[in-house]
Design an enzyme around this catalytic site. Structure first.
Site, PDB file in Angstrom:
ATOM      1  N   HIS A 127      48.154  -1.008 123.717  1.00  0.00           N
ATOM      2  CA  HIS A 127      46.796  -0.575 123.365  1.00  0.00           C
ATOM      3  C   HIS A 127      45.878  -0.840 124.562  1.00  0.00           C
ATOM      4  O   HIS A 127      45.586  -1.981 124.895  1.00  0.00           O
ATOM      5  CB  HIS A 127      46.327  -1.368 122.140  1.00  0.00           C
ATOM      6  CG  HIS A 127      45.060  -0.840 121.529  1.00  0.00           C
ATOM      7  ND1 HIS A 127      44.229   0.047 122.157  1.00  0.00           N
ATOM      8  CD2 HIS A 127      44.483  -1.096 120.318  1.00  0.00           C
ATOM      9  CE1 HIS A 127      43.193   0.327 121.376  1.00  0.00           C
ATOM     10  NE2 HIS A 127      43.330  -0.358 120.250  1.00  0.00           N
TER      11      HIS A 127
ATOM     12  N   CYS B  95      37.398   0.171 120.994  1.00  0.00           N
ATOM     13  CA  CYS B  95      38.557   1.068 121.068  1.00  0.00           C
ATOM     14  C   CYS B  95      38.179   2.553 121.009  1.00  0.00           C
ATOM     15  O   CYS B  95      38.989   3.410 121.359  1.00  0.00           O
ATOM     16  CB  CYS B  95      39.543   0.755 119.944  1.00  0.00           C
ATOM     17  SG  CYS B  95      39.953  -0.985 119.880  1.00  0.00           S
TER      18      CYS B  95
ATOM     19  N   GLU C  80      44.864   6.010 108.851  1.00  0.00           N
ATOM     20  CA  GLU C  80      44.964   7.224 109.680  1.00  0.00           C
ATOM     21  C   GLU C  80      45.873   8.261 109.011  1.00  0.00           C
ATOM     22  O   GLU C  80      45.575   9.456 109.020  1.00  0.00           O
ATOM     23  CB  GLU C  80      45.498   6.872 111.077  1.00  0.00           C
ATOM     24  CG  GLU C  80      45.448   8.064 112.031  1.00  0.00           C
ATOM     25  CD  GLU C  80      45.661   7.672 113.488  1.00  0.00           C
ATOM     26  OE1 GLU C  80      46.109   6.546 113.755  1.00  0.00           O
ATOM     27  OE2 GLU C  80      45.371   8.521 114.366  1.00  0.00           O
TER      28      GLU C  80
ATOM     29  N   LYS D  32      51.384   4.024 121.749  1.00  0.00           N
ATOM     30  CA  LYS D  32      51.139   2.587 121.906  1.00  0.00           C
ATOM     31  C   LYS D  32      52.411   1.744 121.854  1.00  0.00           C
ATOM     32  O   LYS D  32      52.421   0.609 122.327  1.00  0.00           O
ATOM     33  CB  LYS D  32      50.113   2.109 120.875  1.00  0.00           C
ATOM     34  CG  LYS D  32      48.710   2.674 121.179  1.00  0.00           C
ATOM     35  CD  LYS D  32      47.654   2.158 120.251  1.00  0.00           C
ATOM     36  CE  LYS D  32      46.265   2.628 120.670  1.00  0.00           C
ATOM     37  NZ  LYS D  32      46.033   4.074 120.566  1.00  0.00           N
TER      38      LYS D  32
ATOM     39  N   PHE E 271      36.738  -1.253 115.426  1.00  0.00           N
ATOM     40  CA  PHE E 271      35.984  -2.268 114.694  1.00  0.00           C
ATOM     41  C   PHE E 271      34.536  -1.784 114.558  1.00  0.00           C
ATOM     42  O   PHE E 271      33.987  -1.180 115.463  1.00  0.00           O
ATOM     43  CB  PHE E 271      36.050  -3.540 115.547  1.00  0.00           C
ATOM     44  CG  PHE E 271      35.084  -4.597 115.180  1.00  0.00           C
ATOM     45  CD1 PHE E 271      35.376  -5.497 114.187  1.00  0.00           C
ATOM     46  CD2 PHE E 271      33.885  -4.715 115.857  1.00  0.00           C
ATOM     47  CE1 PHE E 271      34.481  -6.490 113.864  1.00  0.00           C
ATOM     48  CE2 PHE E 271      32.988  -5.707 115.541  1.00  0.00           C
ATOM     49  CZ  PHE E 271      33.294  -6.590 114.535  1.00  0.00           C
TER      50      PHE E 271
ATOM     51  N   HIS F 278      45.766   7.392 116.824  1.00  0.00           N
ATOM     52  CA  HIS F 278      45.320   6.084 117.302  1.00  0.00           C
ATOM     53  C   HIS F 278      46.501   5.122 117.158  1.00  0.00           C
ATOM     54  O   HIS F 278      46.789   4.374 118.072  1.00  0.00           O
ATOM     55  CB  HIS F 278      44.117   5.621 116.485  1.00  0.00           C
ATOM     56  CG  HIS F 278      43.471   4.381 117.013  1.00  0.00           C
ATOM     57  ND1 HIS F 278      43.068   4.253 118.321  1.00  0.00           N
ATOM     58  CD2 HIS F 278      43.148   3.201 116.410  1.00  0.00           C
ATOM     59  CE1 HIS F 278      42.532   3.057 118.510  1.00  0.00           C
ATOM     60  NE2 HIS F 278      42.575   2.399 117.371  1.00  0.00           N
TER      61      HIS F 278
END
Lengths: 414, 391
Positions: free
Chosen positions: A338, A168, A312, A333, A397, A301
């Protein structure tokens, strides 16, 4: 090292709510959603059946018009999305492939799994022991870099290429690298961004993580239940400021800096305190020689997962202090899903469009405030604002954190 | 794109390797000198093609219990190579926020993607979360950061055969432009059954004149492994008193169209960019993977050197083709040959004979270098010039 200012001279976008940047941004400001029932494969074995999908009929028409190649030859990969977005970005930058002949050109793209459907098809043949020489065309589009190499051919962009595959954060990392190539004088022009395509494989993975929302992606909402996968591409053309202004006359946005850090805390979960995420934003500010007070918008994000949105929010508070409550923060999103490997790039394009239009896009599907996420998330309606500078965040991740600082180019001295 | 345009000088202060002929620098060097070939060869896949991979690896002795249990073999191999390099470079005391890691890989995750694809074929509802996480290429760099405590610039890049050269290039750019003090650059690869099948069927391309040949016999021997180096700016390394193992004079990487003519052009350009540094004594560490690509490499070398081609060494006869890791494998082998001032047993490109060269130092004693080639059927070509000078 030339230490040049890095202009964003063109952008392009292919998303679930538009196959060009203007259509995307206008529908985004209208609060529209591109999330719908998946049309292209069977989702009955998964926990959800919704995703953000490209209007592939229209996209196919544009792809064939721009490249002269049959869409069916590429429709199992993210290549058509990226090709259309690259062509739009080049057109926006007033650049043609013939302009690259005398330039040191870099194609720095990103994908999480843009060739995975080709991989699935090959795997299926392999599984049934039917893989043959005639399937090599499909197999060639499976490895990560094959997409970039193919796009280099399709779009006539030779020179240098690399594919970032950091899930990502990959397109934020790609844009950051392209920024360095221009700033340092290693390249004269860089085409950068990300692409990804929906696939049963991705559904299977995120289904396993239990990260998928069943009804809608609701970033920062108390009742958020996860993310919604989507597909698309977003591209930027980066050049030295002087070159871009010399050719175009006006350049509206530039990249001021970036930060890339790692939590180094856990392989899967983000650091709840958001320490490294905050450090990424601080690095972007420092590199741009900017103060947090100059930031008028944070493109979050904002995946809509329980852990990400809290981390975040904490990171933004860490950087902005009390002012965090006054800085508009939104996530696209809810509207487009996403885009994985393209998530950072669409965040960057969104910032550029916000700077040029004077409008901040909303976080749609926001209904119930969460005490752990208590910032101004621009709920459900776009907002007029004279934004001068934005931060765009992406996390992944593996503890990866990244932030880009994008600001109006203005007449700041070089 | 040329690294020298940055105007900075970069040096190697640590190296690590794990592959089919050894699990660390010492073993690999010893086995190379003993002319060992593909020691860890096993059958893989339904067609029982042979694959070369590290054997008898003590994974548990190199990482935490959780990491050993959860991580992919690619990540574990990357960790072993990176830890060896980090230990040699002695970077433990450096600011963790100014230390970064970049992994280059071409096929990362295919082993586990294959498992998920198979489960989808069988109509299974979902993969396990662990299996899904193992498909993500950035697992490797996340693990490096976690185990080495690195918090700075970190990412994963891919450009097929040049993936790890690109990782090294990216690492140097991060040192120059992102205020990093040390970067761990890694190349790592793990091979799945389907990759073996594709190699057999020839991933070389379906349109070109070189396509209708198998590249598995007498061609490549697909292999697994990882190699890593620690790279620093020369001034930073010297300032902290690090031992310099070699200097990177140039890395040049180009992308061309994927037909043979353009591939040769591309490799020629990369080599010429490196040779602009006029090394007075060097050997070529060839891409030489035993496939039909070797012909293209020979053509490019003849264009650059005419009939006076320098000594050509090839490493893949011993450790196999590690795809995305191959560039870093060559870099680490080059570092070892520079350190030992000795070229390991290799194949002379002209005579085809095995020979051992005791010294690669220039006749005037002024130093020695290695020109490394990496390229592939996707049109990506890269060369790097490593030199001993700077110690």
């Amino acid at each position: 090292m030339t230490n040049a200012r890095v202009a964003i001279s063109g952008v392009g976008a292919v998303t679930a709510i538009g196959v060009n940047k203007d259509e995307y941004f206008s529908r985004l400001l209208n609060g529209e959603s591109g999330i719908a029932t998946v049309r292209y494969f069977d989702t009955s074995i998964f926990s959800t059946n919704i995703a953000g999908q490209i209007d592939r009929e229209r996209l196919g028409f544009y792809f064939e018009k721009e490249t002269g190649r049959p869409y069916e030859e590429y429709d199992q990969s993210a290549i058509p999305f990226a090709a259309v977005a690259i062509k739009e970005a080049l057109s926006d930058a007033s650049l043609a492939p013939s302009d690259f002949r005398q330039k040191r050109t870099a194609l720095v793209l990103a994908t999480a799994a843009g060739g995975i459907n080709c991989g699935l098809a090959v795997h299926e043949l392999y599984f049934h022991k039917k893989l043959a020489y005639s399937d090599l065309g499909m197999a060639k589009k499976y490895p990560f870099h094959s997409l970039t190499a193919e796009l280099s051919d399709l779009c006539g962009i030779g020179g240098y290429s690399v594919t970032n595959i950091s899930a990502c954060t990959s397109s934020n990392a790609a844009i950051a690298y392209a920024f360095d190539l221009i700033k340092s004088g290693l390249a004269d022009v860089a085409i950068t961004g990300g692409m990804d395509i929906l696939s049963p494989f991705e559904f299977s993975c995120f289904n396993a993580y239990r990260a998928l929302a069943r009804e809608a992606c609701r970033p920062f909402d108390k009742n958020r239940e996860g993310l919604v996968l989507s597909e698309g591409a977003a591209m930027l053309v980066l050049e030295p400021f002087e070159t871009a202004v010399g050719r175009k006359g006006v350049v509206e946005a530039e990249i001021g800096g970036y930060g890339i850090t790692n939590d180094a805390v856990d392989m899967t979960a983000p650091d709840a305190a958001g320490v490294s995420a905050a450090e990424a934003m601080r690095k972007a500010l420092a590199k741009a020689d900017a103060d947090s007070a100059s930031i008028g918008y944070v493109a979050a994000h904002g995946t809509g997962t329980k852990l990400n949105d809290v981390a975040e929010t904490a990171a933004i508070k860490n950087v902005f202090g009390k002012r965090a409550y006054d800085v508009p923060v939104s996530s696209v999103k809810g509207a487009i899903g996403h885009m994985n490997g393209a998530a950072g790039a669409i965040g960057a394009v969104t910032c550029v469009m916000s700077l040029s239009s004077g409008f901040i896009p909303p976080t749609i599907n926001y209904q119930t405030p969460d005490e752990a996420c208590d910032l101004d998330y621009v709920p459900n309606a776009a907002r007029s604002s004279d934004v001068q500078a934005c931060l765009s965040n992406s996390y992944a991740f593996g503890g990866q954190c990244s932030s880009l600082l994008i600001r109006k180019a203005g007449d700041r001295t070089c | 794109m040329k690294l020298s345009d940055l105007g900075d000088r970069f040096v190697i202060t640590g190296s690590g390797i794990i592959c089919a002929i050894g699990n660390n620098n010492a073993e690999v060097w010893q086995n190379l000198n003993n002319s060992e070939q593909l020691m860890g060869t096993e059958a893989l896949g339904e067609n029982k093609k042979t694959i070369s991979r590290p054997l008898d690896v003590d994974f548990a002795g190199h990482m935490s219990v959780d990491m050993c249990r959860m991580a992919t073999k690619l990540t574990k191999m990357a960790l072993i190579a990176a830890k060896e390099a980090a230990l040699q470079a002695d970077i433990a005391g450096l600011d963790k926020n100014k230390t970064g890691a970049i992994v280059g890989t071409a096929l990362s995750g295919t082993v586990f993607r294959e498992e998920i694809c198979n489960s989808l074929q069988e109509g299974k509802k979902r993969a396990s979360a662990l299996l899904a996480s193992r498909c993500a290429p950035n697992e490797s760099v996340g693990a490096l950061c976690l185990e080495l405590g690195i918090k700075g610039h970190n990412t994963v890049v891919s450009s097929f055969a040049t993936s790890s050269l690109n990782a090294l290039f990216n690492a140097c750019v991060a040192l120059a432009c992102d205020d990093m003090k040390a970067m761990v650059a890694v190349g790592a690869e793990e091979i799945s059954g389907i990759v073996m099948e594709l190699c057999k069927t020839a991933i070389i391309g379906d349109q070109s004149s070189i396509s209708r040949r198998s590249i598995i016999l007498p061609g490549i021997s697909p292999a697994e492994g990882a190699a890593a180096i620690v790279v620093e700016r020369e001034q930073d390394a010297l300032q902290r008193g690090a031992v310099v193992l070699g200097r990177i004079d140039e890395i040049a990487i180009t992308q061309s169209r994927s037909d043979p003519r353009h591939i040769v052009d591309s490799l020629e350009r990369s080599m010429r960019a490196c040779l602009a540094w006029k090394p007075n004594s060097f050997y070529i560490s060839a891409n030489a993977n035993g496939s039909v690509l070797d012909r293209l490499e020979n053509m490019a070398m003849k264009r650059v050197f005419g009939l006076d081609i320098p000594r050509v060494a090839r490493f893949k006869y011993a450790a196999g083709e590690t795809f995305g890791a191959s560039g870093m494998m060559q870099v680490v082998t080059a570092v070892n040959s520079l350190r030992h001032d000795s070229l390991p047993t290799t194949m002379d490109s002209g005579s085809g004979k095995t020979e051992r060269v005791s010294s690669i130092t220039g006749r005037d004693g002024s130093g020695s270098g290695v020109l490394i080639n990496c390229f592939d059927q996707y049109g990506t070509a890269g060369s790097a010039l490593l030199c001993m000078r700077g110690q």
